[in-house]
Design a protein around this motif. Structure first.
Motif, short mmCIF file in Angstrom:
data_model
loop_
_atom_site.label_atom_id
_atom_site.label_comp_id
_atom_site.label_asym_id
_atom_site.label_seq_id
_atom_site.Cartn_x
_atom_site.Cartn_y
_atom_site.Cartn_z
N LYS A 1 15.33 23.47 7.02
CA LYS A 1 15.54 22.08 6.61
C LYS A 1 14.53 21.68 5.53
CE LYS A 1 16.95 17.77 8.61
NZ LYS A 1 17.39 17.11 9.80
N GLU B 1 26.97 20.47 16.19
CA GLU B 1 26.31 19.18 15.99
C GLU B 1 24.98 19.35 15.25
OE1 GLU B 1 26.04 17.11 19.73
OE2 GLU B 1 28.19 17.35 20.09
N ASP B 2 24.26 20.41 15.61
CA ASP B 2 22.99 20.72 14.94
C ASP B 2 23.20 20.94 13.44
OD1 ASP B 2 20.59 20.60 16.21
OD2 ASP B 2 20.38 22.76 16.50
N GLU C 1 25.74 19.94 11.61
CA GLU C 1 26.18 18.70 10.99
C GLU C 1 25.01 17.75 10.76
OE1 GLU C 1 29.24 17.58 13.80
OE2 GLU C 1 30.81 18.37 12.50
N SER C 2 24.00 17.79 11.62
CA SER C 2 22.84 16.90 11.48
C SER C 2 21.92 17.30 10.32
CB SER C 2 22.04 16.87 12.79
OG SER C 2 21.29 18.06 12.94
#
Length: 173
Positions: free
Chosen positions: A34, A58-59, A61-62
């Motif tokens: 990130k 979900e991870d 997408e975040s």
């Protein structure tokens, strides 16, 4: 696991890692990725990601990235945008062959043989490309390749392969 599968220098999964160690490793690696991608437009393509709902989805997408998941699964019921890719039409498959072969200079008889060859491999893009390149590189006459493929397939007429393609189950022989 997508994040664990991304190669980064200085990171290695311990040989006999426990679940907690893997979770810690995952979180550290995700943080580094990130940070490396901060202020960058990132497209992550995850091939054969066949889970429709998961914590990892979900991870990902975040992370704020553009995500592309080539898959045969139908994700529309999960609120995901989906683009359906259909098999090539015969003319499109011919164009793929011509592009990979490097020429469109064929007689009418050769074009008929090419069309049969394309149908024998179900207009499968990569197979059409590979055949074109093999015919070109090994200078195999189209008729010879077609005959060889017919012979090989004839030996397997009774072979039935279960096939799940584009969400449809079939028996392919």
């Amino acid at each position: 696991d997508v994040v664990l599968g991304i190669t980064l220098g200085g990171f290695s999964i311990p040989a006999k890692a426990k679940a907690e160690e893997l979770e810690q490793y995952y979180l550290q690696k995700k943080a580094v990725i990130k940070q490396l991608c901060a202020q960058q437009r990132v497209l992550l393509i995850v091939d054969n990601f066949n889970e429709t709902e998961s914590d990892e989805m979900e991870d990902l997408e975040s992370m704020g990235w553009y995500l592309l998941f080539p898959t045969r699964n139908d994700w529309s019921q999960y609120g995901k945008q989906q683009v359906k890719v259909m098999p090539l039409e015969s003319e499109q498959a011919r164009e793929v062959f011509f592009h990979s072969y490097g020429s469109t200079d064929f007689t009418e008889d050769e074009l008929a043989q090419l069309d049969e060859l394309i149908q024998l491999v179900d207009r499968h893009t990569m197979t059409v490309e590979l055949l074109a390149k093999q015919i070109r590189e090994e200078e195999i006459p189209l008729a010879e390749m077609l005959e060889e493929l017919r012979e090989k397939l004839k030996d397997h007429q009774d072979t039935v392969i279960p096939l799940n393609k584009d969400g449809k189950q079939s028996q392919k022989s």
